[in-house]
Design a protein around this motif. Structure first.
Motif, mmCIF file in Angstrom:
data_model
loop_
_atom_site.group_PDB
_atom_site.id
_atom_site.type_symbol
_atom_site.label_atom_id
_atom_site.label_comp_id
_atom_site.label_asym_id
_atom_site.label_seq_id
_atom_site.Cartn_x
_atom_site.Cartn_y
_atom_site.Cartn_z
ATOM 1 N N ASP A 179 -2.906 -3.040 -2.556
ATOM 2 C CA ASP A 179 -3.660 -1.814 -3.113
ATOM 3 C C ASP A 179 -3.353 -2.146 -4.650
ATOM 4 O O ASP A 179 -2.123 -2.433 -5.109
ATOM 5 C CB ASP A 179 -2.898 -0.770 -2.781
ATOM 6 C CG ASP A 179 -3.490 0.509 -3.381
ATOM 7 O OD1 ASP A 179 -4.498 0.516 -3.820
ATOM 8 O OD2 ASP A 179 -2.919 1.450 -3.196
ATOM 9 N N LEU B 298 -0.884 1.189 -7.286
ATOM 10 C CA LEU B 298 0.650 1.304 -6.907
ATOM 11 C C LEU B 298 1.313 2.184 -7.898
ATOM 12 O O LEU B 298 1.128 2.287 -8.965
ATOM 13 C CB LEU B 298 1.063 0.210 -6.688
ATOM 14 C CG LEU B 298 0.629 -0.919 -5.944
ATOM 15 C CD1 LEU B 298 1.225 -2.361 -6.239
ATOM 16 C CD2 LEU B 298 0.848 -0.525 -4.476
ATOM 17 N N TYR C 292 -11.921 -8.820 -2.493
ATOM 18 C CA TYR C 292 -11.589 -7.288 -2.605
ATOM 19 C C TYR C 292 -12.206 -6.783 -1.501
ATOM 20 O O TYR C 292 -13.451 -7.208 -1.067
ATOM 21 C CB TYR C 292 -12.041 -7.193 -4.158
ATOM 22 C CG TYR C 292 -13.378 -7.491 -4.527
ATOM 23 C CD1 TYR C 292 -14.482 -6.388 -4.225
ATOM 24 C CD2 TYR C 292 -13.830 -8.741 -4.903
ATOM 25 C CE1 TYR C 292 -15.717 -6.531 -4.500
ATOM 26 C CE2 TYR C 292 -15.366 -8.904 -5.242
ATOM 27 C CZ TYR C 292 -16.172 -8.047 -4.991
ATOM 28 O OH TYR C 292 -17.273 -8.188 -5.194
ATOM 29 N N LYS D 69 -12.119 0.816 -1.604
ATOM 30 C CA LYS D 69 -11.845 2.104 -0.907
ATOM 31 C C LYS D 69 -12.915 2.969 -0.874
ATOM 32 O O LYS D 69 -13.480 3.130 -1.974
ATOM 33 C CB LYS D 69 -10.523 2.670 -1.227
ATOM 34 C CG LYS D 69 -9.309 1.801 -1.093
ATOM 35 C CD LYS D 69 -7.922 2.451 -1.358
ATOM 36 C CE LYS D 69 -6.833 1.522 -1.034
ATOM 37 N NZ LYS D 69 -5.483 2.171 -1.450
ATOM 38 N N LEU E 236 -7.360 -4.265 -2.438
ATOM 39 C CA LEU E 236 -7.843 -3.031 -1.880
ATOM 40 C C LEU E 236 -7.866 -1.890 -3.085
ATOM 41 O O LEU E 236 -6.812 -1.801 -3.818
ATOM 42 C CB LEU E 236 -7.012 -2.472 -0.745
ATOM 43 C CG LEU E 236 -6.567 -3.267 0.389
ATOM 44 C CD1 LEU E 236 -5.653 -2.567 1.441
ATOM 45 C CD2 LEU E 236 -7.912 -3.946 0.998
ATOM 46 N N THR E 237 -9.145 -1.982 -3.599
ATOM 47 C CA THR E 237 -9.234 -0.971 -4.781
ATOM 48 C C THR E 237 -10.330 0.088 -4.786
ATOM 49 O O THR E 237 -11.293 -0.012 -4.149
ATOM 50 C CB THR E 237 -9.832 -2.137 -6.000
ATOM 51 O OG1 THR E 237 -9.988 -1.342 -7.197
ATOM 52 C CG2 THR E 237 -10.933 -2.874 -5.484
ATOM 53 N N ARG F 26 5.718 -0.129 -0.001
ATOM 54 C CA ARG F 26 4.778 0.776 -0.389
ATOM 55 C C ARG F 26 5.001 0.797 -2.069
ATOM 56 O O ARG F 26 4.208 1.392 -2.791
ATOM 57 C CB ARG F 26 5.237 2.213 -0.135
ATOM 58 C CG ARG F 26 4.995 2.481 1.346
ATOM 59 C CD ARG F 26 5.607 3.993 1.728
ATOM 60 N NE ARG F 26 4.736 5.035 0.986
ATOM 61 C CZ ARG F 26 5.317 6.168 0.816
ATOM 62 N NH1 ARG F 26 6.588 6.627 1.295
ATOM 63 N NH2 ARG F 26 4.609 7.107 0.059
ATOM 64 N N GLU G 248 1.109 -1.075 0.086
ATOM 65 C CA GLU G 248 -0.039 -0.122 -0.017
ATOM 66 C C GLU G 248 0.722 1.316 0.140
ATOM 67 O O GLU G 248 1.627 1.455 0.891
ATOM 68 C CB GLU G 248 -0.934 0.228 1.278
ATOM 69 C CG GLU G 248 -1.666 1.286 1.527
ATOM 70 C CD GLU G 248 -2.521 1.693 0.569
ATOM 71 O OE1 GLU G 248 -2.334 2.591 -0.289
ATOM 72 O OE2 GLU G 248 -3.580 0.814 0.377
ATOM 73 N N ASP G 249 0.847 2.050 -0.825
ATOM 74 C CA ASP G 249 1.645 3.307 -0.891
ATOM 75 C C ASP G 249 1.406 4.400 -0.259
ATOM 76 O O ASP G 249 2.020 5.198 -0.016
ATOM 77 C CB ASP G 249 1.630 3.721 -2.690
ATOM 78 C CG ASP G 249 0.405 4.331 -3.228
ATOM 79 O OD1 ASP G 249 -0.550 3.905 -2.968
ATOM 80 O OD2 ASP G 249 0.529 5.180 -3.732
ATOM 81 N N ASP G 250 -0.028 4.434 0.110
ATOM 82 C CA ASP G 250 -0.472 5.637 0.892
ATOM 83 C C ASP G 250 -0.179 5.532 2.398
ATOM 84 O O ASP G 250 -0.199 4.504 2.962
ATOM 85 C CB ASP G 250 -2.307 5.672 0.767
ATOM 86 C CG ASP G 250 -2.768 6.795 1.626
ATOM 87 O OD1 ASP G 250 -2.662 6.937 2.737
ATOM 88 O OD2 ASP G 250 -3.178 7.952 0.864
ATOM 89 N N ILE H 8 -2.980 5.350 5.147
ATOM 90 C CA ILE H 8 -3.569 3.918 5.222
ATOM 91 C C ILE H 8 -2.675 2.993 5.556
ATOM 92 O O ILE H 8 -2.934 2.127 6.482
ATOM 93 C CB ILE H 8 -4.130 3.626 3.547
ATOM 94 C CG1 ILE H 8 -5.398 4.694 3.659
ATOM 95 C CG2 ILE H 8 -4.761 2.039 3.686
ATOM 96 C CD1 ILE H 8 -5.626 4.457 2.111
ATOM 97 N N GLY I 80 -1.212 -2.939 -10.032
ATOM 98 C CA GLY I 80 -1.636 -3.857 -9.124
ATOM 99 C C GLY I 80 -2.190 -5.345 -9.556
ATOM 100 O O GLY I 80 -1.785 -6.265 -8.963
#
Length: 233
Positions: free
Chosen positions: A53, A56, A100, A103, A80-81, A33, A9-11, A14, A61
């Motif tokens: 996620d 990315l 899935y 978000k 996570l989409t 990330r 997950e890059d955020d 989150i 992803g």
């Protein structure tokens, strides 16, 4: 039930919230990330579950999902989409994902899904279920047709095991989603249809005149059943 989890997950916000929340509940969590770094982790370390996620910064992803599935066939992959279109979800499931979440993800729902997947993936260890030449071995989490193993993803195995538990019984979509995925499932049930289609393809390839493979039949307006011919009794 706790497990060894990989979060890609890059955020930052989150990622920090999810990592902290999962660790507080006893899970071991590796957070990356970038897709490349996540794949590098998966190439050397076995994981019970991956939270992936799809948006990315370095690799799409969906491609990460494909490579993860190849690297770790037994691992549960949860996407996570923010891509809410049904086609995007189907593409992700076809790429190897088991589940899935859309978000913005509700933390309570994500934690419940993680618990459910880990609980079901640990294996009940109770019995072997023969249905014609199909044998579902619950303790070893293997399914074979005439002695040849079917290469199943975790949720494909769980779904087949549930159908095999009551062969010739019509099981509703709600029952299958509750028993195989989550009793608190929210949203569309397209994931069930994608997994049914994958099972049909794999079981169909194993069928021949000399091999008795039960068929997964659609019960219109209700759900699915594992159909046994009279000679398979």
């Amino acid at each position: 039930m706790t497990g060894h989890l990989l979060l890609i997950e890059d955020d930052l916000t989150i990622g920090e919230v999810l990592t902290s929340s999962l660790r507080v509940r006893g899970h071991e969590v590796v957070w990356e990330r970038f897709g490349e770094k996540g794949l590098a982790q998966a190439s050397v370390t076995p994981f019970d579950l991956v939270l992936l996620d799809l948006g990315l910064p370095d690799i799409d992803g969906i491609e990460v999902c494909r490579q993860l599935r190849h690297a770790q066939p037994a691992c549960v992959i949860v996407m996570l989409t923010a891509r809410s279109a049904e086609m995007d979800v189907v593409v992700g499931l076809d790429a190897g994902a088991d589940d899935y979440l859309f978000k913005p993800v509700r933390l309570s729902e994500l934690l419940a899904r993680v618990r459910a997947h880990l609980r079901r993936n640990e294996g009940p260890g109770r019995s072997v279920r023969p249905v014609g030449d199909l044998v579902v071995d619950l303790s070893r989490r293997r399914a074979t047709v005439a002695g040849r193993e079917l290469q199943l993803r975790p949720k494909e195995f769980d779904l087949l095991a549930r159908l095999a538990a009551e062969p010739a019984a019509a099981l509703s979509r709600k029952t299958l989603m509750t028993d195989v995925w989550d009793e608190h499932w929210f949203g569309p049930t397209k994931t069930l249809d994608v997994h049914i289609a994958a099972l049909r393809r794999k079981m169909g390839r194993a069928a021949s005149a000399a091999v008795r493979v039960p068929k997964i039949v659609t019960v219109r307006g209700h759900g699915y059943m594992l159909e046994i011919s009279p000679c398979e009794g």
